[in-house]
Design an enzyme around this catalytic site. Structure first.
Site: not given
Length: 413
Positions: A231-234
């Protein structure tokens, strides 16, 4: 043999590097025409000739993969005569590259100042884990140690699992690219000013530089990125998902355009009409609910169905391939001529990766197979002005050596 003049044709590089970061960087320079001369120890040669477990007819695959278009000379740099021989070569070279632990070249007497004394125009490039000076400079380290210190490892892996090493030696390859960039830039500077210089390249600096833009987020918020698996934080949705067949694919909706395209492709009111998912900020805030909704949808069809559908609807996605699939089955990789083959006198046909930049005006050359240990010793010494008598003396005194026939017999001259 090609007659094409490449951008770095005519430049001589004495390459003392070993293992990965240096050899890959100098191979990139050799692909563009530089005459890269591997200066190797008398016994066993460069370290990667004997590392790991994969060999082809006695030739190490690790060495073969990163040393094409080079020549090999064997010199005993620990001897006074070997040092003098090296400095004589260095007096006519354009570039020195080395990645010993800081301080080693000083002890050998072949450091930047020693070479500069005989060749003021020299470009002297040193690669190390942390830099030539500082509190860590003398510590032993390699790629995963740098991954651990740089923050890369801490942000890699699943949230409920320990930090994970990146699958490829990314800091090594970052340093290789920085070496090729730095040497080329320094040579351009020398062409304009006549001045050589010393270059200090560290895996740590390169690894941290590769964290852009995570650095901006970290310094702005005061919080380090957490492990989020794929996943990606933003951004959301921006991770891997699983189809009904158990195969994984990656979905990357990093703009509202792609989110809307995804909703249209799925034609699912749970997505398009849910207030929790109307903006990227809301989708990130409600990530678990979003992922659960998508997982239920994606479990209804095989991965190939979703990838093909998203391709038609302009949604960024791709099947997650293993390296063998990528190298041997992917049509874009084949189109890009990513894998080439070279003929080696003992290893036979050797597949390897091409230079990852397509120079349309001056395409890279793949002319010479990775050298056998000491294959070019006599040839190189002669080119640098050593007489036959001097070469014979160096061989007789075991200061230099050519190829060994396996029975201890040296056939260098």
């Amino acid at each position: 043999m090609t007659t094409q003049t490449l951008p770095l044709t005519g430049y001589r590089i004495l390459d003392l590097t070993m293992v990965t970061s240096g050899p890959v960087g100098t191979m990139m320079l050799a692909d563009m025409g530089a005459d890269v001369i591997k200066v190797e120890p008398l016994k066993n040669g460069e370290l990667s000739r004997s590392m790991g477990t994969t060999y082809v007819n006695g030739e190490n695959r690790m060495f073969l993969s990163q040393n094409r278009n080079k020549r090999s000379i064997r010199i005993d740099l620990k001897s006074q005569a070997g040092r003098e021989t090296f400095l004589r070569l260095a007096s006519e070279a354009d570039v020195i590259t080395e990645n010993f632990r800081p301080g080693t070249v000083d002890r050998l007497g072949i450091d930047y100042e020693a070479v500069k004394a005989v060749n003021p125009r020299i470009v002297y490039a040193s690669i190390s884990a942390f830099g030539q000076t500082g509190p860590y400079a003398a510590q032993p380290a390699n790629d995963p140690i740098v991954q651990a210190l740089s923050g890369l490892m801490a942000m890699t892996g699943e949230p409920d699992r320990p930090p994970s090493r990146i699958g490829s030696p990314y800091p090594d390859f970052g340093a290789a690219a920085l070496l090729a960039f730095a040497v080329s830039t320094a040579l351009l500077h020398r062409e304009r000013t006549g001045e050589g210089q010393q270059l200090d390249i560290s895996l740590l600096n390169g690894a941290i530089f590769s964290c852009i833009p995570r650095d901006g987020e970290t310094l702005a918020t005061g919080a380090a990125p957490s492990r989020m698996g794929s996943g990606h934080p933003t951004f959301a949705p921006y991770r891997s998902y699983q189809g009904a067949d158990g195969q994984y694919f990656f979905l990357a909706c990093f703009t509202e355009k792609f989110w809307n395209a995804l909703c249209d492709a799925l034609d699912n009111s749970k997505l398009s009409e849910d207030d929790r998912f109307r903006t990227n900020a809301l989708r990130c805030e409600n990530r678990e609910a979003l992922d659960a909704t998508l997982a239920d949808i994606f479990h209804t069809q095989e991965t190939a169905h979703w990838v093909n559908l998203f391709k038609e609807r302009n949604v960024p996605s791709a099947p997650i391939q293993d390296l063998h699939q990528a190298l041997t089955q992917d049509p874009q990789v084949a189109h890009n001529n990513t894998v080439i083959e070279m003929e080696h006198p003992t290893a036979g046909t050797v597949p390897m990766l091409s230079l990852p930049v397509n120079f349309h005006g001056t395409p890279a050359r793949y002319q010479n197979a990775p050298p056998r240990l000491g294959e070019h010793t006599a040839e190189i010494l002669s080119e640098f002005g050593f007489s036959d008598e001097e070469c014979q003396e160096l061989f007789a005194r075991s200061i230099a050596a050519g190829m060994d026939d396996g029975e201890g017999n040296d056939h260098g001259i």
